[in-house]
Design a protein around this motif. Structure first.
Motif: not given
Length: 202
Positions: A106-122
């Motif tokens: 869900p952090f990938a859905l926050l404004p200003g957050v690049n979802p690529i980095w969140v998905v990669l972290a997971v």
């Protein structure tokens, strides 16, 4: 490398009385494992559906602490109350990666957050846990080496959730934290692989 996981023995000791009461009440290790996974999915869905409701993110650090407690309790029930099973081992490992994905994506859905980095972290977290399990496959122990193990991720994401929940501005600064998590995740994978290989004969 050191990890927050190293503090687990003290945490487990504090939870033993509660685990004993749960066992007396009929709870099983597998029920605790499944409940923790199901609740993780529910919390993750809540945050994914309403990511802009900042106070909801305060649920995350509280739940991550409860989840760590549940993970410790299911281990106590398995080891000390005769509930260890092959099914339980599978549920434990699958539950961890499913719960991590549900709670952190869900952090990938926050404004200003690049979802690529969140998905990669997971993704790196999942690979890290797989690498830890593969230690057993090659005849070594299950590896929990850091610096970015399950407990370390829980602390970092919990702090992030708390910061967002109390009104910290959401933005690109979170990307840098995700990049750091990814970098430490890579180090963790290498550490676990190296330590597993050290344990086994050539």
């Amino acid at each position: 490398m050191p990890s927050i996981y190293d503090l687990k023995p003290r945490f487990v000791a504090l939870l033993k009385p509660l685990a004993a009461r749960l066992a007396q009440g009929g709870a099983t290790a597998n029920i605790v494992t499944l409940a923790a996974m199901a609740d993780s999915i529910i919390v993750g869905l809540v945050l994914a559906i309403w990511p802009d409701v900042t106070w909801l993110w305060l649920i995350l650090p509280v739940f991550l602490f409860l989840r760590m407690a549940a993970n410790a309790i299911d281990g106590i029930l398995a080891r000390e109350f005769g509930m260890k099973s092959r099914l339980g081992a599978i549920l434990n490992e699958v539950g961890d990666v499913v719960s991590d994905a549900a709670l952190y994506l869900p952090f990938a859905l926050l404004p200003g957050v690049n979802p690529i980095w969140v998905v990669l972290a997971v993704i790196l977290a999942i690979i890290g846990e797989m690498t830890g399990i593969l230690g057993q496959v090659i005849g070594a122990s299950r590896r929990y080496d850091g610096p970015m193990g399950k407990s370390d991720r829980a602390v970092i994401f919990g702090i992030l959730g708390f910061a967002i929940g109390i009104g910290a501005p959401v933005g690109a600064w979170i990307n840098w934290i995700m990049i750091a998590i990814c970098a430490l995740g890579l180090v963790t994978i290498l550490n676990r692989a190296r330590q597993a290989l050290k344990e086994t004969p050539r």
